[in-house]
Design an enzyme around this catalytic site. Sequence first.
Site, PDB file in Angstrom:
ATOM      1  CB  THR A  66      -0.930   0.021   1.224  1.00  0.00           C
ATOM      2  OG1 THR A  66      -1.831  -1.086   1.143  1.00  0.00           O
ATOM      3  CG2 THR A  66      -1.745   1.313   1.272  1.00  0.00           C
ATOM      4  CG  PHE A  72       0.328   4.678   3.854  1.00  0.00           C
ATOM      5  CD1 PHE A  72      -0.782   4.876   4.656  1.00  0.00           C
ATOM      6  CD2 PHE A  72       0.781   3.383   3.639  1.00  0.00           C
ATOM      7  CE1 PHE A  72      -1.439   3.801   5.245  1.00  0.00           C
ATOM      8  CE2 PHE A  72       0.131   2.303   4.216  1.00  0.00           C
ATOM      9  CZ  PHE A  72      -0.986   2.517   5.012  1.00  0.00           C
TER      10      PHE A  72
END
Length: 285
Positions: free
Chosen positions: A173, A175
């Site tokens: 992921t 960020f």
Amino acid sequence: MNDKVIAYQGVEGAYSHLACKNTFPKSISIACESFEKAMKLVEMKTADFAMIPVENSTAGRVEEIYRLIPKLSLYIVKEHFEPVNHCLLGTQDARIEDIKYVGSHPQALAQCYKNIIDLDLNAMAKFDTAGSAKEVSEKNDVQYGAIASKLAAKLYNLKILQENFSDLAGNVTRFIILSRDEVIPEFVADKRYITSVIFQVRDIPAALFKALGGFATNGVNLLKLESYSMAGSMQVSRFHIDIDAHPHERRLKLALEELSFFANKIKHLGVYEKNPLRDQYKLLQ
């Protein structure tokens, strides 16, 4: 950026919490009920930064974030890539064949869709990954499981029934770290930077083609182009672009000048160093 207060969405053990710990080891992390709340804490000066997920290599973008960012007076100052090791968790006395229901954040459920189907589990969308683990711990029923991190398993005394539960290997992921203050790093020739901008095209023929043409003619690479409709309108769209250049470079100055001829409501979201892990996680490029 150490010894700072970092706001994130979720509860202890969430991947956003892990991202805070890995990026700012000495920071204080504040759990929030929503992405908007985490961002608002930065605006209100309760927190120094917000750790916000924007996309995942398996499930794609977190669309809500692209709608929230234009509403707030925050700037991107850094990007972080967090490897995601989804685990199937259950109570301490549960076996994998006992699990009938599995809860997690919708993004995590999407990232584990095939494994959920293969095990014939009933998926239940929850507020976040760690929150679903906490709920399983409180329910204490062998039929209920959660998809969450190893940290969540430790925090809520759950058994890891299966590690690497994601459908695809290398799940990660991305960020962004948001700040009240715009901090433009000094341009250094041997470093690489990202400039993030949002804009709305003018109501003229081929406006988007013309707006983006300046990047091509000036040799500027676009890392990302996201579009989304504005609330209350089926016609007006905004575009988010991540540009592989620093605004102090002449080529980007010329490209942004050309963009201004064909776009309006241009908002600069920030300039930050390109994370070297981008070369490792090519799915996000």
